[in-house]
Motif scaffolding. Structure first.
Motif, PDB file in Angstrom:
ATOM      1  N   LYS A  48       0.802  -1.317   0.074  1.00 50.38           N
ATOM      2  CA  LYS A  48       0.094   0.208   0.026  1.00 50.38           C
ATOM      3  C   LYS A  48       0.846   1.202   0.008  1.00 50.38           C
ATOM      4  CE  LYS A  48      -4.520  -0.447  -0.190  1.00 50.38           C
ATOM      5  NZ  LYS A  48      -5.280   0.026   1.330  1.00 50.38           N
ATOM      6  N   THR A  49       0.527   2.209  -0.875  1.00 53.53           N
ATOM      7  CA  THR A  49       0.977   3.452  -0.737  1.00 53.53           C
ATOM      8  C   THR A  49       0.154   4.402  -0.092  1.00 53.53           C
ATOM      9  OG1 THR A  49       2.357   3.159  -2.784  1.00 53.53           O
ATOM     10  CG2 THR A  49       2.038   5.460  -2.338  1.00 53.53           C
ATOM     11  N   ILE A  50       0.478   4.830   0.958  1.00 49.46           N
ATOM     12  CA  ILE A  50      -0.236   5.700   1.726  1.00 49.46           C
ATOM     13  C   ILE A  50      -0.804   7.276   1.346  1.00 49.46           C
ATOM     14  CG2 ILE A  50      -0.697   6.620   4.251  1.00 49.46           C
ATOM     15  CD1 ILE A  50      -0.666   3.533   3.489  1.00 49.46           C
ATOM     16  N   GLY A  53      -4.583   7.633   4.280  1.00 46.82           N
ATOM     17  CA  GLY A  53      -4.696   6.448   5.488  1.00 46.82           C
ATOM     18  C   GLY A  53      -6.169   6.031   5.784  1.00 46.82           C
ATOM     19  N   THR A  56      -6.729   2.008   4.522  1.00 47.85           N
ATOM     20  CA  THR A  56      -5.576   1.007   4.758  1.00 47.85           C
ATOM     21  C   THR A  56      -5.629   0.468   6.162  1.00 47.85           C
ATOM     22  OG1 THR A  56      -4.159   2.201   3.064  1.00 47.85           O
ATOM     23  CG2 THR A  56      -3.070   0.520   4.892  1.00 47.85           C
ATOM     24  N   TRP A  63       2.127  -2.092   4.475  1.00 44.89           N
ATOM     25  CA  TRP A  63       2.359  -0.773   3.998  1.00 44.89           C
ATOM     26  C   TRP A  63       3.494  -0.112   4.549  1.00 44.89           C
ATOM     27  CZ3 TRP A  63       1.942   3.185   7.876  1.00 44.89           C
ATOM     28  CH2 TRP A  63       1.657   3.056   9.208  1.00 44.89           C
ATOM     29  N   ASP A 134      -5.496   6.205  -0.581  1.00 46.06           N
ATOM     30  CA  ASP A 134      -4.660   5.163  -0.513  1.00 46.06           C
ATOM     31  C   ASP A 134      -4.382   4.364  -1.841  1.00 46.06           C
ATOM     32  OD1 ASP A 134      -3.896   5.924   1.961  1.00 46.06           O
ATOM     33  OD2 ASP A 134      -5.035   4.480   3.185  1.00 46.06           O
TER      34      ASP A 134
END
Length: 323
Positions: A48-50, A53, A56, A63, A134
């Motif tokens: 996961k690219t935050i 937030g 996620t 992440w 996210d």
């Protein structure tokens, strides 16, 4: 229902699957472990690219770090009140970002306090972007976007490389197309969709007898070795090579390439047998799926003619390369 099964579901985290019956979706999910066995870290390749937030999960999603936090910090995870809490509700977005002190069953101390400190240290390098949601990033591709072509090439390169893991049996013959190598690999693992294999997997069929001879149940070995059509083709191939045809009982008779005097000759003979096996299965599929007007004599002539052409082509390539 047709995808998940009766009451099948996937437990958060992706490492444990539960189903009360056979499920197509669960079979697909479990393949990530088979890909991992090839030496490809596929099960942990989605990260996961935050952004803000909000979508996620703090503990379950991958992440931060090299694995989900629930796996890396098991003791601290046990103290969490809300195991499914989102990052947005668990991390204080300040400079630097830290995990909120609220939400614990009891205040962390000792080893759990050390784990909390490690997470806070990792958070110092993280920047939240409240304007973006996210997103997922696939680490096996440079642009971060999942690509089936890239994954397929990775799998094939691992399947057929000479230094593959010892628990991953590979097959390689440069004289034949890659599709034949892949077919042989699946055939040796007995994973071809013969009628008997499909029936054992719980798929209802009108009949599980061989579609070519209709004499016996169609296992992979029967289709490729002991079916009447297969025996005729094998007899013809062996006569071309002036070799005595033995009754094929197992696939080792086909995969074994040690029945020739020279190493190159053994490889060429192996290629002929592999291609012949592939053509037998292809003609079987023409009958099953009615891809063409199929009758046993036509299929036989087609298979024999194709085998003859490939045999000649292999010898021509051999002559050019080694003369």
């Amino acid at each position: 229902m047709s995808i998940y099964g009766g009451s099948g579901h996937i437990i958060a985290g992706g490492s444990h699957c539960v189903s009360s019956s056979n499920s197509l979706w669960l079979d697909i999910v479990k393949t990530d472990h088979k890909v991992d066995e090839l030496g490809i870290n596929f099960s942990r390749s989605m990260v996961k690219t935050i952004g803000n937030g909000c979508s996620t999960r703090f503990w379950h999603d991958h992440w931060l770090g090299n694995e989900p936090l629930k796996s890396a910090y098991t003791r601290l995870f046990r103290l969490e009140q809300d195991k499914d809490v989102m990052i947005y509700n668990r991390v204080l977005r300040q400079t630097p970002s830290v995990v909120s002190d609220a939400g614990w069953v009891q205040d962390p101390y000792g080893q759990t306090r050390c784990e909390l400190t490690e997470i806070n240290n990792l958070l110092q390098a993280l920047t939240f972007d409240s304007s973006n949601e996210d997103s997922w990033r696939w680490t096996l591709c440079g642009n971060g976007v999942f690509n089936t072509k890239v994954l397929t090439e990775l799998i094939f390169s691992k399947m057929f490389q000479t230094n593959a893991p010892t628990n991953c049996e590979t097959l390689r013959n440069n004289f034949i197309p890659k599709k034949v190598e892949i077919f042989i690999w699946w055939a040796k693992r007995k994973r071809l969709p013969s009628f008997l294999e499909l029936d054992m997997r719980g798929i209802d069929l009108h009949s599980i007898r061989c579609p070519l001879c209709v004499d016996e149940l169609e296992s992979v070995e029967h289709s490729l070795l002991s079916c009447k059509l297969a025996k005729i083709i094998w007899d013809k191939v062996y006569s071309w090579w002036d070799k005595q045809n033995v009754l094929h009982q197992t696939f080792e008779d086909i995969y074994n390439n040690n029945d020739m005097n020279s190493e190159v000759g053994a490889k060429v003979w192996q290629a002929v047998k592999w291609v012949c096996t592939y053509l037998i299965w292809r003609n079987r599929n023409q009958k099953v799926f009615k891809l063409s007007s199929w009758t046993p004599p036509n299929a036989l002539r087609l298979a024999l003619y194709a085998c003859e052409l490939i045999t000649v082509a292999i010898f021509a390539a051999f002559y050019v390369c080694f003369s």
